[in-house]
Design a protein around this motif. Structure first.
Motif, PDB file in Angstrom:
ATOM      1  N   SER A   1     103.688  68.388  70.571  1.00 11.22           N
ATOM      2  CA  SER A   1     105.263  68.004  70.781  1.00 11.22           C
ATOM      3  C   SER A   1     104.911  66.536  72.134  1.00 11.22           C
ATOM      4  CB  SER A   1     106.494  67.992  70.414  1.00 11.22           C
ATOM      5  OG  SER A   1     107.294  67.323  70.382  1.00 11.22           O
ATOM      6  N   GLY A   2     105.069  66.869  73.126  1.00 13.60           N
ATOM      7  CA  GLY A   2     105.067  66.016  74.427  1.00 13.60           C
ATOM      8  C   GLY A   2     103.710  65.734  74.087  1.00 13.60           C
ATOM      9  N   LYS A   3     102.187  65.719  73.483  1.00 10.63           N
ATOM     10  CA  LYS A   3     101.214  65.353  73.281  1.00 10.63           C
ATOM     11  C   LYS A   3     101.673  64.178  72.859  1.00 10.63           C
ATOM     12  CE  LYS A   3      96.498  65.639  71.859  1.00 10.63           C
ATOM     13  NZ  LYS A   3      96.066  65.249  70.577  1.00 10.63           N
ATOM     14  N   GLN A   4     101.988  64.233  70.775  1.00  7.89           N
ATOM     15  CA  GLN A   4     102.294  62.899  70.989  1.00  7.89           C
ATOM     16  C   GLN A   4     103.315  61.753  71.627  1.00  7.89           C
ATOM     17  OE1 GLN A   4     100.234  63.265  68.540  1.00  7.89           O
ATOM     18  NE2 GLN A   4     101.629  62.712  66.701  1.00  7.89           N
ATOM     19  N   ALA A   5     104.471  62.620  72.144  1.00  7.87           N
ATOM     20  CA  ALA A   5     105.408  61.747  73.321  1.00  7.87           C
ATOM     21  C   ALA A   5     104.568  60.788  74.132  1.00  7.87           C
ATOM     22  CB  ALA A   5     106.153  62.120  73.474  1.00  7.87           C
ATOM     23  N   ARG A   6     103.029  61.428  74.202  1.00  3.26           N
ATOM     24  CA  ARG A   6     102.362  60.859  75.159  1.00  3.26           C
ATOM     25  C   ARG A   6     101.667  59.669  74.942  1.00  3.26           C
ATOM     26  NH1 ARG A   6     102.248  60.190  80.482  1.00  3.26           N
ATOM     27  NH2 ARG A   6     101.415  58.086  80.090  1.00  3.26           N
ATOM     28  N   SER A   7     101.301  59.790  74.174  1.00  4.42           N
ATOM     29  CA  SER A   7     100.420  59.226  73.029  1.00  4.42           C
ATOM     30  C   SER A   7     101.095  57.496  72.530  1.00  4.42           C
ATOM     31  CB  SER A   7      99.266  59.955  71.827  1.00  4.42           C
ATOM     32  OG  SER A   7      99.239  60.557  71.640  1.00  4.42           O
ATOM     33  N   VAL A   8     102.573  57.821  72.311  1.00  5.11           N
ATOM     34  CA  VAL A   8     103.079  56.867  71.915  1.00  5.11           C
ATOM     35  C   VAL A   8     103.321  56.027  73.103  1.00  5.11           C
ATOM     36  CG1 VAL A   8     105.532  55.180  71.275  1.00  5.11           C
ATOM     37  CG2 VAL A   8     104.285  57.798  70.278  1.00  5.11           C
ATOM     38  N   ILE A   9     104.140  56.842  74.707  1.00  6.30           N
ATOM     39  CA  ILE A   9     104.122  55.955  75.361  1.00  6.30           C
ATOM     40  C   ILE A   9     102.748  54.824  75.882  1.00  6.30           C
ATOM     41  CG2 ILE A   9     104.417  56.182  78.332  1.00  6.30           C
ATOM     42  CD1 ILE A   9     106.069  59.011  77.792  1.00  6.30           C
ATOM     43  N   ASP A  10     102.037  55.772  75.857  1.00  2.35           N
ATOM     44  CA  ASP A  10     100.381  55.284  75.962  1.00  2.35           C
ATOM     45  C   ASP A  10     100.497  53.725  74.850  1.00  2.35           C
ATOM     46  OD1 ASP A  10      99.970  56.832  78.114  1.00  2.35           O
ATOM     47  OD2 ASP A  10      98.861  58.156  77.320  1.00  2.35           O
ATOM     48  N   GLY A  11     100.889  54.189  74.323  1.00  2.00           N
ATOM     49  CA  GLY A  11     100.588  53.173  72.481  1.00  2.00           C
ATOM     50  C   GLY A  11     100.286  53.087  71.680  1.00  2.00           C
ATOM     51  N   LEU A  12     100.157  54.525  71.571  1.00  2.00           N
ATOM     52  CA  LEU A  12     100.301  55.065  69.796  1.00  2.00           C
ATOM     53  C   LEU A  12     101.389  53.829  68.962  1.00  2.00           C
ATOM     54  CD1 LEU A  12      98.663  56.656  67.374  1.00  2.00           C
ATOM     55  CD2 LEU A  12     100.531  57.793  68.029  1.00  2.00           C
ATOM     56  N   PRO A  13     100.592  53.377  67.880  1.00  2.00           N
ATOM     57  CA  PRO A  13     101.703  52.496  67.369  1.00  2.00           C
ATOM     58  C   PRO A  13     102.632  52.917  66.041  1.00  2.00           C
ATOM     59  CG  PRO A  13     100.186  52.091  66.696  1.00  2.00           C
ATOM     60  CD  PRO A  13      99.270  52.414  67.447  1.00  2.00           C
ATOM     61  N   ALA A  14     103.329  53.995  66.381  1.00  2.00           N
ATOM     62  CA  ALA A  14     104.299  55.098  65.227  1.00  2.00           C
ATOM     63  C   ALA A  14     105.529  54.004  65.158  1.00  2.00           C
ATOM     64  CB  ALA A  14     104.874  56.316  66.391  1.00  2.00           C
ATOM     65  N   ASP A  15     105.494  53.809  64.066  1.00  2.00           N
ATOM     66  CA  ASP A  15     106.736  53.008  63.754  1.00  2.00           C
ATOM     67  C   ASP A  15     108.430  54.315  63.897  1.00  2.00           C
ATOM     68  OD1 ASP A  15     106.055  50.590  63.830  1.00  2.00           O
ATOM     69  OD2 ASP A  15     105.080  51.892  62.234  1.00  2.00           O
ATOM     70  N   VAL A  16     108.471  55.620  63.150  1.00  2.00           N
ATOM     71  CA  VAL A  16     109.131  56.756  63.907  1.00  2.00           C
ATOM     72  C   VAL A  16     108.365  58.056  64.221  1.00  2.00           C
ATOM     73  CG1 VAL A  16     110.369  55.898  61.687  1.00  2.00           C
ATOM     74  CG2 VAL A  16     108.908  57.691  61.713  1.00  2.00           C
ATOM     75  N   VAL A  17     109.109  57.907  64.782  1.00  2.00           N
ATOM     76  CA  VAL A  17     108.705  59.558  65.954  1.00  2.00           C
ATOM     77  C   VAL A  17     109.684  60.653  65.125  1.00  2.00           C
ATOM     78  CG1 VAL A  17     107.339  58.957  67.891  1.00  2.00           C
ATOM     79  CG2 VAL A  17     110.397  58.741  67.809  1.00  2.00           C
ATOM     80  N   THR A  18     109.236  62.260  64.803  1.00  2.00           N
ATOM     81  CA  THR A  18     109.691  63.301  64.731  1.00  2.00           C
ATOM     82  C   THR A  18     109.178  64.188  65.053  1.00  2.00           C
ATOM     83  OG1 THR A  18     108.278  63.307  62.866  1.00  2.00           O
ATOM     84  CG2 THR A  18     109.805  61.858  61.806  1.00  2.00           C
ATOM     85  N   LEU A  19     109.934  64.419  66.444  1.00  3.90           N
ATOM     86  CA  LEU A  19     109.389  65.315  67.242  1.00  3.90           C
ATOM     87  C   LEU A  19     110.375  66.881  67.408  1.00  3.90           C
ATOM     88  CD1 LEU A  19     108.392  62.587  69.870  1.00  3.90           C
ATOM     89  CD2 LEU A  19     106.661  63.779  67.891  1.00  3.90           C
ATOM     90  N   ALA A  20     109.867  67.707  68.149  1.00  4.72           N
ATOM     91  CA  ALA A  20     110.213  68.877  68.585  1.00  4.72           C
ATOM     92  C   ALA A  20     111.704  68.860  69.320  1.00  4.72           C
ATOM     93  CB  ALA A  20     109.297  69.707  68.888  1.00  4.72           C
ATOM     94  N   LEU A  21     112.006  67.887  69.909  1.00  2.00           N
ATOM     95  CA  LEU A  21     112.705  68.246  70.316  1.00  2.00           C
ATOM     96  C   LEU A  21     113.667  66.827  71.536  1.00  2.00           C
ATOM     97  CD1 LEU A  21     111.732  68.479  74.016  1.00  2.00           C
ATOM     98  CD2 LEU A  21     111.094  70.653  73.108  1.00  2.00           C
ATOM     99  N   GLY A  22     114.696  67.124  71.547  1.00  2.00           N
ATOM    100  CA  GLY A  22     114.804  65.406  72.470  1.00  2.00           C
ATOM    101  C   GLY A  22     114.578  64.437  73.357  1.00  2.00           C
ATOM    102  N   TYR A  23     113.997  65.979  74.450  1.00  3.76           N
ATOM    103  CA  TYR A  23     113.555  65.462  75.689  1.00  3.76           C
ATOM    104  C   TYR A  23     112.183  64.128  75.323  1.00  3.76           C
ATOM    105  CZ  TYR A  23     111.328  64.622  80.300  1.00  3.76           C
ATOM    106  OH  TYR A  23     110.947  63.634  80.724  1.00  3.76           O
ATOM    107  N   ASP A  24     111.303  64.646  74.368  1.00  4.41           N
ATOM    108  CA  ASP A  24     109.692  63.865  74.390  1.00  4.41           C
ATOM    109  C   ASP A  24     110.313  62.578  73.670  1.00  4.41           C
ATOM    110  OD1 ASP A  24     108.531  65.803  75.086  1.00  4.41           O
ATOM    111  OD2 ASP A  24     107.814  67.387  73.009  1.00  4.41           O
ATOM    112  N   ILE A  25     111.502  62.193  72.996  1.00  4.67           N
ATOM    113  CA  ILE A  25     111.809  61.231  72.175  1.00  4.67           C
ATOM    114  C   ILE A  25     112.654  60.231  73.837  1.00  4.67           C
ATOM    115  CG2 ILE A  25     113.513  59.712  70.784  1.00  4.67           C
ATOM    116  CD1 ILE A  25     112.891  61.539  69.565  1.00  4.67           C
ATOM    117  N   ASP A  26     113.916  61.172  74.988  1.00  4.59           N
ATOM    118  CA  ASP A  26     114.179  60.790  75.235  1.00  4.59           C
ATOM    119  C   ASP A  26     113.070  60.089  76.568  1.00  4.59           C
ATOM    120  OD1 ASP A  26     116.946  60.842  75.351  1.00  4.59           O
ATOM    121  OD2 ASP A  26     116.897  63.123  76.083  1.00  4.59           O
ATOM    122  N   ALA A  27     111.654  60.804  76.991  1.00  4.55           N
ATOM    123  CA  ALA A  27     110.760  60.244  77.639  1.00  4.55           C
ATOM    124  C   ALA A  27     110.047  59.207  77.084  1.00  4.55           C
ATOM    125  CB  ALA A  27     109.568  61.412  77.312  1.00  4.55           C
TER     126      ALA A  27
END
Lengths: 288, 356
Positions: B71-97
């Motif tokens: 989950s953290g790695k996925q959040a990091r990728s979206v922050i670095d520019g992974l063009p995800a349209d929706v994120v469905t992650l393991a915990l709220g903080y990763d979306i906060d990030a």
């Protein structure tokens, strides 16, 4: 030219070990090869066909697998020719000319060998990432680099950069520049010299480098994993696809796709042996 | 009669023309869902269900691409520019990030959908080898001599952070008896003693971890495939999947006395999907909203997640979920932001107690 040859063709010394020592050494070598090379290969094949031929075929003709094959081939198709051009040019510079920074250049070419591929991938994230130096400028202007095809090609280029040059530098240094100098003095254009003297003399070494470069380009995992984003059917190369299938508990499918990579490795090995054999003959004729 | 026929004919023509224009306007939409590790099977089942439903509703064709990882790695990728349209992650903080660092997700994302934007929940349980040879019953059995615990790295894995916090909650509960004391100034001394005990216990727990994988799926493979460790701290859904679909009866699930309510939340990455146009934005929103529909909730339960709306789920699916004492992160730690800052950020509690 005072270049030291990096390799020697030495006549095989007369073996004076006792037969027992020879027997022990060669069985040890065979055991190690069997344990570390043959056994894994057999394991891959056994696992791949565990659930039968049908599962195997489904796995390797699956839409996502086909896309992964296409992507891997495309990346190799871009990287290998570019790195071949670069390798010939770099080896030419280094083997034929004395210039300041020559040894630095030789060292730098080796950099991708000494840097962990993961670090290489992260470097691209730092440069092209949305938070990186270019602040996602490329992606914002409709030309995404990371998590898209260009990133995968760039990462593959980086890790395969040294292969051709590394193969050619010692070969060209050993061959010396006399024939090329003669061609120029006899009035040949540089272009003609390249095609009639330089390339024919390095062709087997070049091919050897190209084969290794291609094998690495198709098999690269670490650097590509960092910049890929793992989007199925979009940025997933063959090695990454194996990992995805494995993580989805589709073990047979994962190993089935792995057989494609293993097949590539075997083809590479055969091609490499043929080229090595030809190259050996060329060395012998060059040194006689 | 002929008048009627021609009217009918004209009407039919008009209808088919209308249908033709509807189809002409039907959009081809591609959405990328960046998700965490153990949701693979869930979204493999949900994506076709949604596409089918959405086509019937709007005529638009939605293809969903999937990307999975820690989950953290996925959040990091979206922050670095992974063009995800929706994120469905393991915990709220990763979306906060993602919200904090990119502004692509509105700060109040968690109130955009019901139940704190978590359409399903899970909890943390233990997976042990058949017959439970190490007699593991509850959290304090994990730190016995000779017990090896498999859990991923909380720096990169969402599941691992839930594991960590669940262990912490257990000690607080054991020490305090009533977690209500946490916010009561009269018990300050008792609470700080309990916090110290929790820190001691969790530190001890990580000394029993031989391998820290980067994601939950990697940890499961370490335990199941590589046969390492005596107990796997696992998402409940991952534990069920392992025992029912993989294990061939090689594993048992042990339900501890206390655990955490794991709420894996979902959000639209507005800053990415808006580049694809309005139709894509509508589809992305519908994709997440439809997760709360009865048919999706039934699918959620079938994939071993606890549905937030159990009405539509099958009785057999629901019967699988054991009852245990559950506490939320908000209740014990204030919020995910606070928990993240205290325990998992660089220099936080995890860094201090984990010495490999």
């Amino acid at each position: 030219m005072n270049s030291t040859p990096h390799r020697h063709i030495v006549a095989r010394p007369q073996a004076d070990e006792t037969p027992l020592v020879r027997y022990l050494l060669s069985s040890l070598a065979m055991a190690i090869i069997g344990l570390f090379l043959i056994l894994p290969l057999v394991a891959v094949l056994v696992e791949a066909f565990r659930d039968g031929w049908q599962t195997y075929m489904t796995a390797i003709t699956d839409r996502y697998t086909r896309h992964a094959i296409g992507l891997t081939l495309f990346a190799a198709l871009v990287c290998v020719p570019l790195n071949t051009l670069f390798g010939v040019a770099a080896a030419w510079c280094i083997a034929r000319f004395e210039f300041p920074g020559r040894s630095l250049l030789t060292t730098l070419i080796d950099l991708p060998f000494s840097v962990s591929p993961v670090i290489a991938g992260l470097v691209f994230i730092l440069i092209f990432g949305a938070q990186g130096w270019f602040d996602g400028w490329f992606a914002a202007n409709g030309f995404p680099i990371l998590f898209a095809l260009p990133g995968i090609v760039l990462a593959t280029m980086f890790v395969t950069l040294p292969f051709v040059a590394r193969e050619l530098i010692p070969l060209m240094q050993q061959q010396g520049a006399e024939q090329e100098e003669a061609a120029i003095m006899l009035g040949a254009s540089p272009w003609r010299m390249l095609w009639t003297i330089t390339l024919p003399r390095i062709k087997w070494g070049l091919l050897y480098g190209v084969i290794l470069c291609n094998a690495r380009a198709m098999g690269e995992f670490g650097a590509v994993s960092v910049v890929s984003g793992h989007i199925r059917g979009s940025t997933n190369t063959l090695p990454l696809h194996v990992e995805i299938l494995y993580n989805e508990y589709q073990f047979s499918a994962a190993f089935a796709v792995a057989t494609l990579l293993a097949g590539l490795a075997i083809v590479t090995l055969i091609a490499k042996s043929i080229v090595e054999w030809r190259q050996q003959r060329q060395w012998e004729s060059a040194s006689s | 009669m002929s008048q009627l026929t021609s009217w009918t004919f004209a009407g039919a023509l008009g209808l088919s023309a209308l249908a033709a224009t509807t189809f002409a306007q039907a959009e081809e939409i591609e959405l990328l869902n960046a998700s965490y590790d153990p949701t693979r099977e869930l979204y493999q089942a949900y994506n076709p269900l949604f596409s089918h439903w959405y086509r019937e509703q709007t005529g638009d064709n939605v293809t969903i691409e999937q990307s999975h990882g820690g989950s953290g790695k996925q959040a990091r990728s979206v922050i670095d520019g992974l063009p995800a349209d929706v994120v469905t992650l393991a915990l709220g903080y990763d979306i906060d990030a993602i919200a904090d660092r990119t502004g692509k997700i509105p700060e109040a994302w968690q109130s955009a959908l019901p139940h704190n934007s978590a359409p399903y929940t899970s909890t943390i349980v233990f997976l042990v080898r058949k017959g439970n040879p190490k007699h593991i019953r509850d959290w304090d059995d994990l730190t016995k001599d000779g017990t090896e615990v498999i859990t991923p790295n909380p720096k990169t894995s969402g599941g691992a952070r839930w594991n960590f916090l669940a262990a912490w909650i257990y000690v607080l509960k054991e020490q305090l008896g009533d977690l209500g004391k946490l916010d009561d100034p009269r018990y300050t001394n008792e609470v700080s003693a309990a916090q110290a005990a929790a820190r001691q216990f969790v530190g001890d727990l990580y000394r029993h971890v031989p391998v820290l994988d980067s994601g939950a799926r990697g940890a499961t493979n370490t335990f199941v495939q590589r046969d390492i460790g005596d107990v796997l701290l696992a998402w409940e859904n991952e534990a069920f999947l392992t025992t029912e679909e993989l294990g061939d009866g090689q594993f048992d699930i042990v339900v501890p006395s206390v655990s955490v309510v794991a709420e894996p939340p979902v959000a639209v990455v507005e800053g990415n999907v808006e580049n694809k146009g309005e139709a894509a934005e509508r589809a992305a929103r519908a994709y997440l909203e439809h997760l709360y529909s009865p048919e999706a909730q039934a699918l959620v339960a079938a994939n071993y997640y606890r549905p937030v709306d159990p009405e539509a789920a099958s009785k057999e699916d629901l019967a699988r979920f054991p009852e245990l004492e559950l506490h939320t992160v908000d209740e014990v730690f204030g919020s995910w932001r606070e928990a993240q800052a205290t325990y998992f950020d660089d220099g936080g509690v995890f860094d201090k107690i984990y010495q490999p």
